[in-house]
Design an enzyme around this catalytic site. Structure first.
Site, PDB file in Angstrom:
ATOM      1  N   GLU A 290       0.820  -1.208   0.000  1.00 20.78           N
ATOM      2  CA  GLU A 290       0.000   0.000   0.000  1.00 20.78           C
ATOM      3  C   GLU A 290       0.854   1.258   0.000  1.00 20.78           C
ATOM      4  O   GLU A 290       0.425   2.302  -0.493  1.00 20.78           O
ATOM      5  CB  GLU A 290      -0.929  -0.007   1.228  1.00 20.78           C
ATOM      6  CG  GLU A 290      -2.109   0.945   1.121  1.00 20.78           C
ATOM      7  CD  GLU A 290      -3.146   0.702   2.190  1.00 20.78           C
ATOM      8  OE1 GLU A 290      -4.195   0.111   1.880  1.00 20.78           O
ATOM      9  OE2 GLU A 290      -2.895   1.088   3.357  1.00 20.78           O
ATOM     10  N   HIS A 315       7.878 -26.460  -0.604  1.00 18.04           N
ATOM     11  CA  HIS A 315       7.139 -27.466  -1.357  1.00 18.04           C
ATOM     12  C   HIS A 315       5.991 -26.853  -2.149  1.00 18.04           C
ATOM     13  O   HIS A 315       5.097 -27.577  -2.597  1.00 18.04           O
ATOM     14  CB  HIS A 315       6.618 -28.542  -0.404  1.00 18.04           C
ATOM     15  CG  HIS A 315       7.719 -29.243   0.340  1.00 18.04           C
ATOM     16  ND1 HIS A 315       8.327 -30.389  -0.119  1.00 18.04           N
ATOM     17  CD2 HIS A 315       8.347 -28.929   1.496  1.00 18.04           C
ATOM     18  CE1 HIS A 315       9.270 -30.766   0.722  1.00 18.04           C
ATOM     19  NE2 HIS A 315       9.300 -29.898   1.728  1.00 18.04           N
ATOM     20  N   LYS A 429     -13.840   2.395  -2.475  1.00 18.48           N
ATOM     21  CA  LYS A 429     -14.708   2.797  -1.368  1.00 18.48           C
ATOM     22  C   LYS A 429     -15.878   3.649  -1.864  1.00 18.48           C
ATOM     23  O   LYS A 429     -17.017   3.492  -1.399  1.00 18.48           O
ATOM     24  CB  LYS A 429     -13.904   3.577  -0.329  1.00 18.48           C
ATOM     25  CG  LYS A 429     -12.880   2.752   0.434  1.00 18.48           C
ATOM     26  CD  LYS A 429     -12.161   3.619   1.457  1.00 18.48           C
ATOM     27  CE  LYS A 429     -11.133   2.815   2.235  1.00 18.48           C
ATOM     28  NZ  LYS A 429     -10.408   3.652   3.229  1.00 18.48           N
TER      29      LYS A 429
END
Length: 458
Positions: A290, A315, A429
């Site tokens: 961010e 793995h 938003k």
């Protein structure tokens, strides 16, 4: 653990809580960093100077007033509250979760059980609701702005549960609000309920706020020594603000990472050989992503943070890291104590392959796997850094928070971007507010339905 003679440490810097080594990070890269020492020093001075403004996180460990407020609030909690439910998201949740997980073995016997609800998934909320009991569980909603949709929605659900069980008096006693000191819906709620509250310093960004009451209150509720945590952070920050910036591990880390980014490193891997650091990886991913994932005139900058856990991801992700695109830097994180002794028994009578591990401690086997992975990556020419924490305690956790915050902020300055804003987050938003029917934002809802198609935006 096992030594690797071929793995030469070319650059190593110590602090009291951790050491940082750059293993064959590239002589040409480090030479380029050295050639830019004037710019690095200048940007470090600029970051220090901005401590009174956007870089206010540098002053947080010295904020005794808010630390006292946290201590007083914890001390005043009624004895019936043996559990705490934190409602938060992003910077209001990740740092506290990182510390709680890292320090889990050190949780004092008298510490409260702290749970953090960091998403609005209804299944997760229902699970937390089944755990939540207004008779013994304190509610701690946390939002810097006081207007975060997810947190206010969560609060409405749990506050209604408290009110139904214990009335308005239960809300006044059973809620501690952490939010902006003056504004926002949650601050207005605190005034309306006359319930206890804590302040988020207005100048400190959410993803840099873990050492404010945002993180200190739940960590202290769990019984951990937040004074030691602040001390660990203070020492790292003081060495940066008062010492030789060029010799500081956070500065070296930032300069080297930025040089690799300029050379095309689009992925930053934080690979912790400690399960308790998984949430620290999540916190770092928000901090790095961010803060730095923003456009410039010459295109997008930043690098994709990736959290890996060893030896699990040997793995799953190692193949990609070893032979995939050469666009990654890797920072290995290892920890010393406290950890239990666990000698591996000799089961070679069942099968001869067990003899390799017999009589080694499990930690020694674990470290051999880590060392082997690092050696393989170094041999393959991949840039590898190693951050080692000798003792994982509160001071070390505080020091790590400060280290990564300085590294990230300085990387932004070196890249010529603002590491403290997040403009790309705001667009989503606005669309969400429009879809939910916030007055004055209906046009965003209409636009979202058009962009996605009406069916997808229900």
């Amino acid at each position: 653990g096992p030594a690797i003679p071929a793995l030469v440490t070319e650059h190593a810097i110590m602090s009291r809580s951790f050491s940082l080594s750059l293993h064959r990070f590239g002589a040409d890269v480090m030479a380029a960093v050295a050639s830019r020492v004037a710019d690095v020093t200048f940007q470090a001075r600029r970051l220090k100077a901005d401590a009174n403004g956007v870089a206010a996180f540098l002053q947080v460990p010295d904020d005794d007033a808010n630390a006292r407020a946290v201590a007083d609030r914890v001390a005043a909690l009624p004895a019936r509250f043996r559990k705490v439910l934190v409602l938060g998201i992003g910077g209001s949740a990740l740092g506290a979760q990182a510390a709680l997980d890292a320090l889990k073995p050190l949780r004092p016997a008298g510490g409260r059980e702290v749970r953090i609800l960091a998403n609005l998934d209804p299944v997760s909320i229902a699970d937390a609701m089944a755990w939540f009991d207004p008779a013994d569980t304190l509610l701690n909603p946390v939002t810097k702005s006081g207007t975060t949709v997810e947190t206010l929605t969560q609060f409405a659900l749990f506050a209604d549960r408290i009110r139904a069980a214990r009335g308005e008096a239960g809300l006044k006693e059973g809620v501690v609000v952490t939010t902006d000191p003056q504004k926002g819906a949650l601050r207005r709620v605190a005034r309306r309920l006359d319930c206890p509250s804590l302040e988020v310093p207005p100048r400190v960004g959410g993803r840099f706020s873990v050492l404010t009451p945002v993180g200190l209150f739940p960590i202290a509720c769990a019984g951990h020594d937040v004074t030691a945590m602040r001390t660990g952070a203070r020492e790292v920050i003081a060495a940066f603000t008062d010492g030789d910036a060029a010799a500081h591990p956070s500065v070296l880390a930032a300069a080297a990472q930025v040089e690799w980014m300029r050379r095309g490193a689009a992925v930053r891997v934080l690979w912790a050989y400690c399960d308790r650091f998984a949430a620290m990886g999540d916190w770092f991913s928000q901090l790095w992503g961010e803060s730095l994932g923003k456009p410039k005139d010459d295109g997008a900058v930043g690098s994709q943070p990736v959290r890996a856990i060893g030896s699990t991801d040997q793995h799953s992700l190692l193949q990609l890291f070893m032979e995939g695109p050469r666009d990654k830097t890797l920072t290995f994180v290892t920890v010393g104590g406290p950890r239990p002794a666990m000698p591996v028994p000799d089961l070679s009578a069942l099968d001869p392959d067990f003899a390799e591990f017999a009589h080694h401690d499990a930690a020694e086997v674990f470290d051999a796997l880590r060392c082997g992975t690092m050696a393989g990556l170094v041999e393959a020419g991949r840039p590898v850094a190693h951050l080692h924490v000798p003792v994982l305690d509160e001071a070390a956790v505080g020091a790590l928070f400060a280290h990564f915050e300085i590294e990230t902020a300085l990387a932004g300055y070196l890249l010529g971007i603002d590491p403290f804003d997040q403009p790309g987050v705001e667009a989503g938003k606005k669309f969400a507010h429009g879809l939910l029917g916030r007055p004055g934002m209906e046009a965003y809802g209409t636009a979202a339905r058009r962009i996605l198609g009406t069916e997808d935006a229900q």
